[in-house]
Design a protein around this motif. Structure first.
Motif, PDB file in Angstrom:
ATOM      1  N   MET A  24      -1.646   6.134   6.698  1.00 63.61           N
ATOM      2  CA  MET A  24      -2.365   6.512   5.486  1.00 63.61           C
ATOM      3  C   MET A  24      -3.774   7.011   5.815  1.00 63.61           C
ATOM      4  SD  MET A  24      -1.094   3.501   2.880  1.00 63.61           S
ATOM      5  CE  MET A  24      -1.735   4.337   1.414  1.00 63.61           C
ATOM      6  N   GLU A  25      -4.115   8.184   5.255  1.00 67.14           N
ATOM      7  CA  GLU A  25      -5.413   8.788   5.522  1.00 67.14           C
ATOM      8  C   GLU A  25      -6.539   7.917   4.960  1.00 67.14           C
ATOM      9  OE1 GLU A  25      -2.976  10.354   3.864  1.00 67.14           O
ATOM     10  OE2 GLU A  25      -2.404  12.170   4.964  1.00 67.14           O
ATOM     11  N   HIS A  26      -7.598   7.765   5.769  1.00 66.99           N
ATOM     12  CA  HIS A  26      -8.809   7.046   5.354  1.00 66.99           C
ATOM     13  C   HIS A  26      -8.502   5.594   4.941  1.00 66.99           C
ATOM     14  CE1 HIS A  26     -10.769  10.938   5.521  1.00 66.99           C
ATOM     15  NE2 HIS A  26      -9.857  11.411   4.704  1.00 66.99           N
ATOM     16  N   GLU A  27      -7.496   5.021   5.588  1.00 65.03           N
ATOM     17  CA  GLU A  27      -7.107   3.637   5.341  1.00 65.03           C
ATOM     18  C   GLU A  27      -6.943   2.926   6.685  1.00 65.03           C
ATOM     19  OE1 GLU A  27      -6.508   2.011   2.491  1.00 65.03           O
ATOM     20  OE2 GLU A  27      -6.330   3.574   0.949  1.00 65.03           O
ATOM     21  N   THR A  28      -6.817   1.612   6.626  1.00 67.61           N
ATOM     22  CA  THR A  28      -6.556   0.832   7.843  1.00 67.61           C
ATOM     23  C   THR A  28      -5.333  -0.056   7.635  1.00 67.61           C
ATOM     24  OG1 THR A  28      -8.128  -0.874   7.138  1.00 67.61           O
ATOM     25  CG2 THR A  28      -8.962   0.868   8.604  1.00 67.61           C
ATOM     26  N   GLN A  29      -4.332   0.490   6.952  1.00 73.33           N
ATOM     27  CA  GLN A  29      -3.114  -0.279   6.704  1.00 73.33           C
ATOM     28  C   GLN A  29      -2.373  -0.516   8.032  1.00 73.33           C
ATOM     29  OE1 GLN A  29      -2.351  -1.686   3.857  1.00 73.33           O
ATOM     30  NE2 GLN A  29      -4.137  -0.762   2.841  1.00 73.33           N
TER      31      GLN A  29
ATOM     32  N   MET B 113      -7.525   8.948  13.612  1.00 68.78           N
ATOM     33  CA  MET B 113      -6.798  10.145  14.028  1.00 68.78           C
ATOM     34  C   MET B 113      -5.895  10.682  12.926  1.00 68.78           C
ATOM     35  SD  MET B 113      -4.209   8.249  16.699  1.00 68.78           S
ATOM     36  CE  MET B 113      -3.716   9.742  17.497  1.00 68.78           C
ATOM     37  N   PHE B 114      -5.622   9.848  11.910  1.00 69.03           N
ATOM     38  CA  PHE B 114      -4.753  10.274  10.810  1.00 69.03           C
ATOM     39  C   PHE B 114      -5.535  10.749   9.583  1.00 69.03           C
ATOM     40  CE2 PHE B 114      -2.258   7.265  13.325  1.00 69.03           C
ATOM     41  CZ  PHE B 114      -1.154   8.053  13.611  1.00 69.03           C
ATOM     42  N   ASP B 115      -6.864  10.737   9.669  1.00 72.60           N
ATOM     43  CA  ASP B 115      -7.667  11.160   8.517  1.00 72.60           C
ATOM     44  C   ASP B 115      -7.493  12.639   8.206  1.00 72.60           C
ATOM     45  OD1 ASP B 115      -8.565   8.601   8.220  1.00 72.60           O
ATOM     46  OD2 ASP B 115     -10.556   8.959   9.091  1.00 72.60           O
ATOM     47  N   ASP B 116      -7.066  13.422   9.192  1.00 73.39           N
ATOM     48  CA  ASP B 116      -6.817  14.850   8.973  1.00 73.39           C
ATOM     49  C   ASP B 116      -5.361  15.142   8.643  1.00 73.39           C
ATOM     50  OD1 ASP B 116      -9.487  15.519   9.476  1.00 73.39           O
ATOM     51  OD2 ASP B 116      -9.130  15.622  11.631  1.00 73.39           O
ATOM     52  N   GLY B 117      -4.602  14.107   8.331  1.00 74.69           N
ATOM     53  CA  GLY B 117      -3.221  14.301   7.902  1.00 74.69           C
ATOM     54  C   GLY B 117      -2.218  13.990   8.986  1.00 74.69           C
ATOM     55  N   LEU B 118      -0.981  14.286   8.680  1.00 74.35           N
ATOM     56  CA  LEU B 118       0.122  13.987   9.591  1.00 74.35           C
ATOM     57  C   LEU B 118      -0.018  14.753  10.901  1.00 74.35           C
ATOM     58  CD1 LEU B 118       3.304  15.828   8.201  1.00 74.35           C
ATOM     59  CD2 LEU B 118       0.996  16.261   7.387  1.00 74.35           C
ATOM     60  N   ILE B 119       0.553  14.187  11.958  1.00 71.89           N
ATOM     61  CA  ILE B 119       0.525  14.780  13.293  1.00 71.89           C
ATOM     62  C   ILE B 119       1.949  15.214  13.621  1.00 71.89           C
ATOM     63  CG2 ILE B 119       0.082  14.349  15.740  1.00 71.89           C
ATOM     64  CD1 ILE B 119      -1.973  12.209  14.801  1.00 71.89           C
ATOM     65  N   ILE B 120       2.185  16.519  13.628  1.00 70.32           N
ATOM     66  CA  ILE B 120       3.519  17.060  13.891  1.00 70.32           C
ATOM     67  C   ILE B 120       3.537  17.573  15.329  1.00 70.32           C
ATOM     68  CG2 ILE B 120       5.299  18.686  13.168  1.00 70.32           C
ATOM     69  CD1 ILE B 120       3.829  18.936  10.495  1.00 70.32           C
ATOM     70  N   LEU B 121       4.448  17.036  16.130  1.00 68.11           N
ATOM     71  CA  LEU B 121       4.545  17.408  17.533  1.00 68.11           C
ATOM     72  C   LEU B 121       5.823  18.207  17.789  1.00 68.11           C
ATOM     73  CD1 LEU B 121       3.537  13.994  19.160  1.00 68.11           C
ATOM     74  CD2 LEU B 121       2.054  15.949  18.633  1.00 68.11           C
TER      75      LEU B 121
ATOM     76  N   ALA C 126       0.819  -1.220   0.000  1.00 67.86           N
ATOM     77  CA  ALA C 126       0.000   0.000   0.000  1.00 67.86           C
ATOM     78  C   ALA C 126       0.848   1.264   0.000  1.00 67.86           C
ATOM     79  CB  ALA C 126      -0.934  -0.007   1.212  1.00 67.86           C
ATOM     80  N   TRP C 127       1.995   1.202   0.664  1.00 69.08           N
ATOM     81  CA  TRP C 127       2.978   2.296   0.655  1.00 69.08           C
ATOM     82  C   TRP C 127       4.310   1.672   0.329  1.00 69.08           C
ATOM     83  CZ3 TRP C 127       6.724   4.297   4.548  1.00 69.08           C
ATOM     84  CH2 TRP C 127       7.173   5.593   4.227  1.00 69.08           C
ATOM     85  N   LYS C 128       4.927   2.099  -0.759  1.00 69.97           N
ATOM     86  CA  LYS C 128       6.083   1.395  -1.323  1.00 69.97           C
ATOM     87  C   LYS C 128       7.396   1.703  -0.614  1.00 69.97           C
ATOM     88  CE  LYS C 128       3.797  -0.679  -4.632  1.00 69.97           C
ATOM     89  NZ  LYS C 128       3.631  -2.149  -4.653  1.00 69.97           N
TER      90      LYS C 128
ATOM     91  N   ALA D  64       8.768   3.335   8.964  1.00 68.92           N
ATOM     92  CA  ALA D  64       7.421   2.770   9.104  1.00 68.92           C
ATOM     93  C   ALA D  64       7.510   1.438   9.831  1.00 68.92           C
ATOM     94  CB  ALA D  64       6.778   2.582   7.736  1.00 68.92           C
ATOM     95  N   PHE D  65       6.756   1.313  10.909  1.00 67.64           N
ATOM     96  CA  PHE D  65       6.785   0.114  11.742  1.00 67.64           C
ATOM     97  C   PHE D  65       5.480  -0.668  11.587  1.00 67.64           C
ATOM     98  CE2 PHE D  65       9.319   3.409  13.836  1.00 67.64           C
ATOM     99  CZ  PHE D  65      10.560   2.770  13.889  1.00 67.64           C
ATOM    100  N   ASN D  66       5.620  -1.970  11.427  1.00 67.73           N
ATOM    101  CA  ASN D  66       4.428  -2.816  11.366  1.00 67.73           C
ATOM    102  C   ASN D  66       3.637  -2.702  12.660  1.00 67.73           C
ATOM    103  OD1 ASN D  66       4.782  -4.080   8.763  1.00 67.73           O
ATOM    104  ND2 ASN D  66       6.470  -5.241   9.657  1.00 67.73           N
ATOM    105  N   LEU D  67       2.327  -2.603  12.513  1.00 64.89           N
ATOM    106  CA  LEU D  67       1.447  -2.500  13.673  1.00 64.89           C
ATOM    107  C   LEU D  67       0.120  -3.173  13.361  1.00 64.89           C
ATOM    108  CD1 LEU D  67       1.897  -1.095  16.446  1.00 64.89           C
ATOM    109  CD2 LEU D  67       0.407   0.714  15.636  1.00 64.89           C
ATOM    110  N   PRO D  68      -0.270  -4.166  14.125  1.00 68.51           N
ATOM    111  CA  PRO D  68       0.306  -4.617  15.388  1.00 68.51           C
ATOM    112  C   PRO D  68       1.689  -5.247  15.206  1.00 68.51           C
ATOM    113  CG  PRO D  68      -1.342  -6.176  14.622  1.00 68.51           C
ATOM    114  CD  PRO D  68      -1.443  -4.990  13.720  1.00 68.51           C
TER     115      PRO D  68
END
Length: 292
Positions: A241-246, A199-207, A38-40, A142-146
């Motif tokens: 990924m936005e609007h995904e469940t990868q 929580m990621f549907d609105d884009g990246l979360i920059i802290l 889904a993400w290369k 990118a870390f596999n989750l679970p």
């Protein structure tokens, strides 16, 4: 592919982009790094830009240049400087193609080093030019989750250390640009953030991570965890990924920021978050990832 190993971990790195592609626990045989379709990507190095530039352009010293999203370091073959069984150093040097996008003589080095159950990742940016060089540098693992199929994505949380009364989030909008705001992120309570895909549907979360030293990905459904030491990086970005469940999450140390949205290209000498490196000087950054 470049392979590193010790008695705890085996690691693979691609010469293309000097990208980390696999981290496998020797005891479990489990690969912590995302390798799905889904993400290369897996863990690209972001340089000299983070994020997408306004109009895919930026300005430096009064001239406008084109810049692809996240820069170009991930799109070149890196050269091996040296290697041992548990470490390797790679570098990318400026060339005719990079100078079309980034008009500076530079050397960018990365060293991957295994130390027990930890992978240390160190960067060195060298300005070989005769003038000040603005740049951003980020890591996008990118870390596999679970983890190891223990539980589900929503069982996991991030714990930030040292404990903070509040952690601020930089506003995003329109995706993937910043909107120029910064405010406490109420989803983080007692320095913990419960994860879910929405929580990621609105884009990246920059802290704003200037007071943080570590962030740990964990769950009560597993004995596994992933802990990042990020104290040398002023920002931490979370992305899925936005609007995904990868089944993956990116936990990204940033020394730099995406552009603030505008109809004009950003002047990199005045851009928030950018690093300014004097001629003939170098900057170093390091972070560690501990795998359990």
């Amino acid at each position: 592919m470049i392979k590193l190993k010790n008695d705890r971990l085996e690691v693979e790195i691609d010469n293309m982009g000097a990208q980390l592609t696999h981290v496998i626990g020797n005891e479990s045989g489990y690969d912590y790094i995302w390798n799905g379709d889904a993400w290369k990507k897996h863990a690209p190095i972001l340089f000299p830009a983070i994020g997408k530039s306004n109009n895919d352009e930026y300005v430096v010293d009064g001239k406008t240049y084109r810049m692809p999203q996240h820069g170009f370091a991930r799109d070149f073959d890196w050269q091996k400087v040296n290697q041992a069984e548990n470490r390797v150093m790679l570098e990318l040097k400026s060339n005719a193609k990079t100078k079309e996008m980034f008009p500076f003589d530079f050397t960018l080095q990365v060293e991957y080093k295994l130390d027990q159950n930890q992978l240390l990742i160190g960067y060195r940016v060298i300005n070989n030019d005769h003038r000040m060089m603005p740049y951003a540098l980020g890591s996008h693992p990118a870390f596999n989750l679970p983890i190891d199929d223990d539980g589900v994505f929503e069982d996991y949380r991030l714990t930030f250390e040292p404990k903070q009364k509040q952690i601020k989030r930089l506003g995003v909008g329109p995706i993937p640009f910043r909107d120029g705001t910064e405010a406490p992120y109420p989803s983080i309570q007692a320095s913990e953030l419960a994860l879910n895909h929405e929580m990621f549907d609105d884009g990246l979360i920059i802290l704003n991570a200037k007071k943080l030293e570590n962030v740990t990905l964990h769950s009560n459904q597993t004995a596994h965890e992933v802990k990042l030491n990020i104290k040398q990086f002023p920002y931490l970005t979370l992305w899925a990924m936005e609007h995904e469940t990868q089944p993956f999450i990116c936990i990204e140390p940033f020394a730099g920021l995406p552009d603030q949205a505008s109809d004009q290209p950003t002047d990199w000498n005045n851009k928030k978050g950018n690093n300014l490196l004097e001629a003939g000087e170098s900057h170093t950054f390091e972070y560690g990832i501990e795998f359990k």
